[in-house]
Design a protein around this motif. Sequence first.
Motif, PDB file in Angstrom:
ATOM      1  N   ARG A 293       9.708  -0.935   4.809  1.00  0.00           N
ATOM      2  CA  ARG A 293       9.453  -0.428   3.468  1.00  0.00           C
ATOM      3  C   ARG A 293       8.418  -1.267   2.727  1.00  0.00           C
ATOM      4  NH1 ARG A 293       9.643   4.346   1.940  1.00  0.00           N
ATOM      5  NH2 ARG A 293      10.887   4.371   0.053  1.00  0.00           N
TER       6      ARG A 293
ATOM      7  N   LEU B 113       4.263   4.684   0.283  1.00  0.00           N
ATOM      8  CA  LEU B 113       5.069   5.262  -0.788  1.00  0.00           C
ATOM      9  C   LEU B 113       5.950   4.197  -1.433  1.00  0.00           C
ATOM     10  CD1 LEU B 113       6.025   8.566   1.034  1.00  0.00           C
ATOM     11  CD2 LEU B 113       4.412   8.308  -0.847  1.00  0.00           C
ATOM     12  N   TRP B 114       6.433   3.247  -0.645  1.00  0.00           N
ATOM     13  CA  TRP B 114       7.256   2.161  -1.195  1.00  0.00           C
ATOM     14  C   TRP B 114       6.423   1.287  -2.127  1.00  0.00           C
ATOM     15  CZ3 TRP B 114       7.287  -3.151  -1.232  1.00  0.00           C
ATOM     16  CH2 TRP B 114       8.493  -3.779  -1.560  1.00  0.00           C
TER      17      TRP B 114
ATOM     18  N   SER C 296       3.787   2.119  -3.805  1.00  0.00           N
ATOM     19  CA  SER C 296       3.535   2.874  -5.036  1.00  0.00           C
ATOM     20  C   SER C 296       4.767   2.867  -5.933  1.00  0.00           C
ATOM     21  CB  SER C 296       3.138   4.311  -4.702  1.00  0.00           C
ATOM     22  OG  SER C 296       1.921   4.349  -3.986  1.00  0.00           O
ATOM     23  N   ARG C 297       5.937   3.079  -5.342  1.00  0.00           N
ATOM     24  CA  ARG C 297       7.158   3.107  -6.148  1.00  0.00           C
ATOM     25  C   ARG C 297       7.420   1.757  -6.813  1.00  0.00           C
ATOM     26  NH1 ARG C 297      12.033   6.574  -3.395  1.00  0.00           N
ATOM     27  NH2 ARG C 297      10.922   8.546  -3.142  1.00  0.00           N
ATOM     28  N   GLN C 298       7.240   0.676  -6.067  1.00  0.00           N
ATOM     29  CA  GLN C 298       7.482  -0.637  -6.644  1.00  0.00           C
ATOM     30  C   GLN C 298       6.533  -0.911  -7.805  1.00  0.00           C
ATOM     31  OE1 GLN C 298      10.053  -2.656  -6.020  1.00  0.00           O
ATOM     32  NE2 GLN C 298      10.748  -1.022  -4.660  1.00  0.00           N
TER      33      GLN C 298
ATOM     34  N   GLU D  32       7.716   1.910 -10.713  1.00  0.00           N
ATOM     35  CA  GLU D  32       9.084   2.051 -11.191  1.00  0.00           C
ATOM     36  C   GLU D  32       9.709   0.756 -11.694  1.00  0.00           C
ATOM     37  OE1 GLU D  32      11.301   3.786  -8.005  1.00  0.00           O
ATOM     38  OE2 GLU D  32      10.449   5.785  -8.292  1.00  0.00           O
TER      39      GLU D  32
ATOM     40  N   ASN E  86      -2.781   5.320  -0.524  1.00  0.00           N
ATOM     41  CA  ASN E  86      -2.280   6.664  -0.808  1.00  0.00           C
ATOM     42  C   ASN E  86      -3.009   7.740  -0.009  1.00  0.00           C
ATOM     43  OD1 ASN E  86      -0.121   7.838  -2.377  1.00  0.00           O
ATOM     44  ND2 ASN E  86      -1.703   9.015  -3.424  1.00  0.00           N
TER      45      ASN E  86
END
Length: 465
Positions: free
Chosen positions: A88, A93-94, A96-98, A101, A204
């Motif tokens: 991860r 995608l991880w 980007s989320r970190q 978010e 991305n």
Amino acid sequence: MARTTTRIEQVMAHVRAGIASRTQVPGTRLPSVRAQARSLAVSVSTVVEAYERLAAEGVITPRPGAGFYVAGPVAPLALTQLGPRLDREVDPLWVSRQSLETDPSVLKPGCGWLPASWMYEEGLRRALRAQARAPSCELVDYATPTGDPALRQLLSRRMAAIGIEAAPGQLMLTESGTHAIDLICRFLLKPGDTVLVDDPCYFNFHALLKAHQVQVVGVPYTPQGPDVALFAQALQAHSPRLYITNSGTHNPTGATLSPLVAHRLLKLIDQSGLVTVEDDIYADFESQPAPRLAAFDGLARVIHIGSFSKTVSASIRCGYIAARPDWIDGLIDLKLATTFGGGRLAADIILKTLTDSGYRKHMDALRLRLARARDETATRLQKLGVKPWLKPEAGMFLWCRLPQGTDAAAVARSCLAQGVVMAPGNAFSQSLSAGDFMRFNVSQCADDKVFGVLARALAVRNVSA
């Protein structure tokens, strides 16, 4: 203690992964038990038992004399099931989320945008106040399919300044740069097609191309641009449909395309019929424009895109596509089919901000600020044994090699536990060959905590190594 997975369960997981990734859709015949046993290096009886259990669960259906078939409706698209499984810490995608978010108090030297205090807030607020006084139609109506004519006219003039001839009619506004690439992929690709990307490239791109279920091939990137010899080999071996790259300042390396490499690339593109998407999101960070493939190609087989999330606002989403007229016509239909008319407010606000009297001065000051930050960050990183791959001429990124033997994903995991989000190299590398690299956003490295946390993480990794 974790339970050991049996071989039967491993076969079942393999089949489920194929269904989740839509490699095997409802009605697809599974490999015979003997063929599956050979490919997975297990016994025939193991596969028979795995298939029978999956049939009992309703995942697959046996057809006497014909084999086993995938049952049920198409599985929801699970991007993490497409391609090789990644830690991860290096999954695009991880990352980007970190970055998006986490709590605002978390430091983000791994993110891809400027701090809010570095943006042109004053001009943006003036634009918002002016827009609030606009006629009702500008506040509530759909935009035209191609988007605001005045903004397209401005973009045409801005592109001409870097050598790209694109009439306003060759421009279409989009909801963002990512939306622009998504539309182009829908327009030109079908599942199974091959797409070339730089290795490393903006992470991305990997995630978006997964969603389109295409094959992705990375071409090593050098300080002058993609390795031309390996680019030619990839064209010969894979017959790709599309090549996606950054123009101007490259993400994540900070490199710029040399005129010689640009010339050689265009010869290969012309000979192969390859379509190139040139993402110019960092144009305003340059003091001296780098070569653009679209300028040399005349938008014949190069599509030029951009947006304003890095210099104006990531909250006000607006991007654009510049392409040859017949492709713009097809893209307009596709845009109508997927988003209808598109938003109008964002384009109006972007136009007012870009034409504000203070925008040029703001960008001049920002370029100087970034230059100082690049020097300061590079100096502090080198004291920790972290070495920039090159010295960028513009932009916010430093692409750096960690001390020998250091695992960037492990360092990122350690830093995250201490409230610092990093961007490890393999998040950007299709071949996963950048395990000892990290991308640093110099504008997000002002806090001493970044370097303290990094120093401790590197010390732990070096001791354990």
